[in-house]
Scaffold this motif. Structure first.
Motif: not given
Length: 178
Positions: A127-128, A144-145, A168-170, A173-174
């Motif tokens: 979250h942070a 950028t991503l 990394w996926a989590r 996605m955020r």
């Protein structure tokens, strides 16, 4: 001085001005725990502020005298501590290269997660990290991503962090929903 308003600021002496006309365009994710695999100790802060006592732990003798820092550390609790303003150069990447350009410290921001390569990071840390990434990418739109990487990506064979436990996926996605 560019600071993150949600962070505690503790100034590190292990930083300096970026080269003139530097375009901050890379975000590097790391992990760190001091002593190794121990959390909630003052070791990270002491390392980044040059106050680590080599007599406190046998591992500290191995890293005594290191002059390293990161822009921010995200502890297991989700608390963020900033050591270097984002407009300054933190000494986090070492010998590194991204897309053929060496000296990544010159043009990157380094974020440390309190953790190891193999232990899962906490929900509070993800979250942070998402919130901090939003803050950084709004101020540095070249990040950028595709320009958010692990330390292992810019120093392959030398570094392994943030490690196999980093989701990394989590994380992607955020940040892609921000």
């Amino acid at each position: 001085m560019v600071l993150y308003n949600q962070a505690i600021f503790t100034e590190s002496p292990h930083a300096d001005p970026r080269p003139d006309n530097t375009d901050v365009s890379l975000l590097v994710i790391h992990n760190i725990s001091l002593p190794p695999s121990q959390f909630g100790t003052p070791g990270i802060r002491e390392l980044f502020t040059g106050t680590l006592n080599p007599d406190e732990h046998p591992f500290y003798k191995e890293i005594a005298g290191l002059r390293v820092s990161a822009h921010c550390v995200i502890y297991r609790t989700g608390e963020v501590e900033q050591f270097v303003p984002f407009d300054q150069r933190a000494w986090h990447a070492g010998l590194s290269s991204f897309q053929g350009k060496s000296r990544c410290n010159d043009f990157s921001i380094g974020i440390e997660l309190e953790g190891t390569d193999t232990l899962p990071f906490t929900d509070a840390q993800y979250h942070a990290l998402g919130e901090l990434t939003d803050f950084i990418t709004k101020r540095y739109p070249r990040i950028t991503l595709g320009r958010i990487v692990g330390h292992n990506d810019i120093a392959p064979g030398r570094k392994t962090d943030p490690g196999e436990a980093f989701d990394w996926a989590r994380y992607r996605m955020r940040i892609s929903q921000a």
